[in-house]
Design a protein around this motif. Sequence first.
Motif: not given
Length: 300
Positions: A91-98, A109-115, A176-184
């Motif tokens: 599990v790549i545990l970061t968002t923001g690495l595109f 890939n956390a970023q991919r899943a959230i996208e 709809i609001i997305v808290l766009n980081s796994v830190s939230f």
Amino acid sequence: MAFVSVGQTPRFDLVPDLLAQLDLPIAATEFGCLDGLSDEEIMALAPHPSEQAIVSRLADGSDIVLSKPGVAERMAQIVSRFAPSDFDLVVILTTGLFRDFESRCPTVNAQRAIESGILSLASQGTAVGLIQPLAQQVDEIALPALSAYRVLKSHASPGDKGALARALVDLAESEIIVLNSVSFTDADRMMVTRASGKPVVLARRLVAGAMRLLLDGRPEMPRSYDSSPILAERLARLTPRERQVLSLAAEGLSNKAIGRQLGISPKTVEIHRSKVMSKMEVSSTGALIRLIVSAEHPGF
């Protein structure tokens, strides 16, 4: 399971929460990009004025702003060292690495899943509001697939109630609001939900959903998705391999990239994808993702 994060480990603020959401018997190993580095080496990863930045956490609980290109390269080196037999899931545990990471293990890939989750919401004509941890990240979000849709952006540090409340002013027209980081955290989600009166998507729940798709359904694993009987029944139709293909396809990976992770040919991946769509009774990947988002966020 391997968790790879941008900062230092262990991530007591994140990994235990993800494991609790899965409620599966998992042996977890953590890897951090900053693990083993001296203070001077960590300082050398600070972003230059012209570089994009990413925020992560040190072992003492404090946050740190890092060079996005610098940590992306370190993460890629860590993931590339894993042999197929090392882990059942990475599990790549970061968002923001595109970017994609070359992995020989099944990987979320956390970023991919959230996208994918954001795109599935926006494609329905929904005005989506994104909250980033850093102000400079608002202008750095580069999601070409979202250019045709209505997406509003703001920023707030995780846990900062005042900043989250101010961000909601920028997102007043969102549905709809997305808290766009796994830190939230879930506490952040509940606060934003109460203050806005709108559905709020938590990034780490989307990541947990992607993880569950790859793990749930194994003979030794208990069934989940009890809160979504339709999704649970359809997932039960899939073979373990089809479930893996489903999860990786939902992240937007190509047949070739999926084949590399699973050790099968792109043609075999194509066959599995066709069966997945039929068994899940959906006509598009977007519809599939919406099923998963609804399961992770009851009430949507």
